[in-house]
Design an enzyme around this catalytic site. Structure first.
Site, PDB file in Angstrom:
ATOM      1  N   GLY A 115       1.865  -0.865  -2.248  1.00  0.00           N
ATOM      2  CA  GLY A 115       2.683  -0.711  -3.670  1.00  0.00           C
ATOM      3  C   GLY A 115       2.154  -2.042  -5.090  1.00  0.00           C
ATOM      4  O   GLY A 115       2.889  -2.252  -5.602  1.00  0.00           O
ATOM      5  N   CYS A 233     -11.690  -3.445  -4.989  1.00  0.00           N
ATOM      6  CA  CYS A 233     -11.740  -5.014  -4.457  1.00  0.00           C
ATOM      7  C   CYS A 233     -13.293  -5.287  -3.693  1.00  0.00           C
ATOM      8  O   CYS A 233     -13.375  -6.007  -2.719  1.00  0.00           O
ATOM      9  CB  CYS A 233     -10.346  -5.567  -3.648  1.00  0.00           C
ATOM     10  SG  CYS A 233     -10.211  -4.078  -2.649  1.00  0.00           S
TER      11      CYS A 233
HETATM   12  N1  SAM Z   1      -3.256  -0.152  -6.032  1.00  0.00           N
HETATM   13  C1  SAM Z   1      -2.388  -0.647  -3.807  1.00  0.00           C
HETATM   14  C2  SAM Z   1      -2.406  -1.927  -4.316  1.00  0.00           C
HETATM   15  O1  SAM Z   1      -1.972  -2.048  -5.254  1.00  0.00           O
HETATM   16  O2  SAM Z   1      -1.248  -1.949  -3.627  1.00  0.00           O
HETATM   17  C3  SAM Z   1      -4.365  -0.357  -3.507  1.00  0.00           C
HETATM   18  C4  SAM Z   1      -4.508   0.790  -3.487  1.00  0.00           C
HETATM   19  S1  SAM Z   1      -5.987   1.394  -2.167  1.00  0.00           S
HETATM   20  C5  SAM Z   1      -7.389   0.048  -2.524  1.00  0.00           C
HETATM   21  C6  SAM Z   1      -6.504   2.057  -2.673  1.00  0.00           C
HETATM   22  C7  SAM Z   1      -5.898   3.413  -1.977  1.00  0.00           C
HETATM   23  O3  SAM Z   1      -6.631   4.858  -2.047  1.00  0.00           O
HETATM   24  C8  SAM Z   1      -5.638   3.347  -0.121  1.00  0.00           C
HETATM   25  O4  SAM Z   1      -4.332   3.523   0.152  1.00  0.00           O
HETATM   26  C9  SAM Z   1      -5.943   4.851   0.013  1.00  0.00           C
HETATM   27  O5  SAM Z   1      -4.740   5.569   0.929  1.00  0.00           O
HETATM   28  C10 SAM Z   1      -6.034   5.826  -1.138  1.00  0.00           C
HETATM   29  N2  SAM Z   1      -7.185   6.715  -0.841  1.00  0.00           N
HETATM   30  C11 SAM Z   1      -8.078   6.949  -0.195  1.00  0.00           C
HETATM   31  N3  SAM Z   1      -8.867   7.639   0.294  1.00  0.00           N
HETATM   32  C12 SAM Z   1      -7.800   8.293  -1.112  1.00  0.00           C
HETATM   33  C13 SAM Z   1      -8.645   9.530  -2.454  1.00  0.00           C
HETATM   34  N4  SAM Z   1     -10.233  10.148  -1.714  1.00  0.00           N
HETATM   35  N5  SAM Z   1      -8.128   9.754  -3.374  1.00  0.00           N
HETATM   36  C14 SAM Z   1      -7.359   9.104  -3.110  1.00  0.00           C
HETATM   37  N6  SAM Z   1      -6.928   7.780  -2.908  1.00  0.00           N
HETATM   38  C15 SAM Z   1      -7.713   7.883  -1.496  1.00  0.00           C
END
Ligand code: SAM
Length: 446
Positions: A115, A233
């Protein structure tokens, strides 16, 4: 720090050229840390002098700060519990600035947990418009919800839905979309050696295909003329420039928005910026895309104010009158034993995996409405009838955050507890003592 894979290092050499040696020399150094300030609760001028650690302005985001020196146990601080700031790696804050969120817009954060970027978007919206934060992994979506409550977001929706389902359901609806995609995490290696241990070329390529598919889903939910930021990232060209190029080849209704790098370094696409540790952050890539056409922001069909509230709403509002002088804007609704203050702007929620829309206002317990922690978090001292306002160093706050009863001279009844005038919870005051209502799962361990 474990040994980094040879294939990864060779790709970095190719990417960084003459800068590679400086990058390699810093691999075992401490990672950068940072915070972003939550303007729903405070502002940098008020907050920064109260922090027990040093900060300097981050180059990546207006309300972002890099921590200088030691900052252990930030999560235990009263001001952190109050949602005054979010702990965020500095370069991770760059993407939201590029999204250019304005109050009143409808914004989708498609991959939102835990988040950090949703917290920034909420801060930019200043409580106006709609923030829809989605996280496909259910357990992570609960953490996301908890963080949105801590930040005091009242105009939000938290869901756990597959991107393709969610975006199909809300075609052409959002003004802005952030796709902070799951990636191979090359920019996390200093912070999280597990990501380094799991790295492989196959994983990078699989991530790229998944990212393209998520970006395609997002494109469906963006209105004409809307803006979308894609971020990761990681450093790899395949997951960054490669995904953007493949997306633009297959989506002629989108165009790249050229960005003038005021931070980071140029990337292989005109619309993208890359940040490496050499620019003062752990690692991020962000690219800006625009959907062609002249779109207008569509208002949701079931937009509703107080005049369309359900009949029980009046009872709820009356009960809350002795606790709050003013509630956040929204439409009060009652679902089973819960009273929920829905955002004013809301599309159809069915079939979207919604966990929470708006703010939980209270719950009926033995025929009495008990106000919810989330409602206090979305409020401010000037909108509460009773407030116990303490300085962040007052030892009573430490006790309160551990779940203890504390001394309180605020009168009698439900009372907000604030650190430096920022609400972090509530209790029930009687006879000079405050019975603790701080949620068990959020308490500082002893
Ligand atoms: N935006 C968040 C933050 O700033 O705190 C971090 C997001 S992290 C880089 C990516 C997120 O995408 C993870 O929470 C992960 O669980 C989710 N994710 C994993 N597989 C996914 C999929 N197939 N489609 C969408 N989201 C996915």
């Amino acid at each position: 720090m474990c040994q980094l894979p040879a294939d990864f290092l060779s790709a970095m050499k190719d990417l960084l050229g003459d800068d590679y040696d400086r990058y390699a020399a810093g691999i075992s150094e401490e990672p950068y840390k940072g915070i972003s300030v939550n303007r729903l609760k405070t502002d940098p001028e008020r907050l920064l002098p109260l922090l027990p650690f040093g900060v300097e302005q981050s180059p990546f985001y207006e309300d972002g700060y890099r921590i200088t020196g030691e900052a252990q146990g930030m999560g235990r601080l009263p001001l952190h519990h109050a949602g005054a700031f979010y702990v965020q790696e500095p370069s991770a804050s760059s993407a939201v600035g590029l999204l250019q969120v304005r109050p009143g817009e409808k914004v989708l954060d498609l991959c939102a947990a835990p988040g950090g970027k949703s917290a920034q978007i909420a801060s930019c919206l200043r409580g106006k418009g709609l923030l829809w934060s989605n996280e496909v992994v259910r357990s992570r979506a609960q953490i996301l919800l908890s963080n949105m409550e801590r930040m005091g977001v009242a105009n939000g929706v938290v869901s756990s839905c597959f991107p393709e389902v969610l975006c199909e359901k809300h075609r052409d609806y959002f003004d802005k979309i952030l796709v902070d995609a799951p990636c191979s995490g090359e920019g996390m290696f200093r912070k999280n050696p597990v990501a380094a241990a799991e790295w492989s070329r196959e994983h990078v390529l699989a991530c790229a295909d998944r990212q393209l598919s998520i970006l395609h889903s997002a494109s469906i939910a963006l209105r004409k003329g809307g803006r979308m930021v894609y971020s990761t990232c990681t450093f790899s060209r395949e997951e960054n420039e490669g995904v953007i190029q493949r997306f633009l080849e297959t989506h002629p209704d989108f165009e790249p928005c050229a960005v003038t790098p005021v931070f980071g370094r140029p990337s292989g696409v005109s619309c993208g910026i890359r940040i490496t540790p050499l620019e003062g952050g752990e690692g991020h890539f962000a690219a800006v895309l625009q959907r062609k056409g002249e779109g207008i922001s569509v208002l949701a069909a079931n937009r509703g104010g107080r005049e369309r509230e359900d009949p029980l709403a009046g009872t709820v509002r009356k009960e809350l009158q002795s606790i709050f002088t003013e509630l956040p804007a929204g439409r009060m609704t009652v679902i089973k034993d819960k009273a929920i203050l829905l955002p004013e702007e809301l599309p159809d929620l069915t079939g979207s995996g919604v966990i929470r829309a708006g703010v939980l206002a209270g719950e009926w317990k033995k025929n009495r409405l008990e106000p919810a922690h989330a409602l206090f978090m979305a409020s401010s001292p000037d909108r509460c009838c009773r407030v116990l306002s303490l300085s962040p160093e007052d030892p009573r706050l430490e006790d309160f955050l551990k779940g203890y009863e504390i001394d309180c001279s605020a009168g009698s009844g439900y009372t907000a507890v604030a650190a430096a005038d920022i609400i972090l919870g509530f209790g029930k005051c009687s006879g000079g003592r405050l019975k603790n209502k701080y949620p068990k799962g959020l308490r500082n361990t002893l």
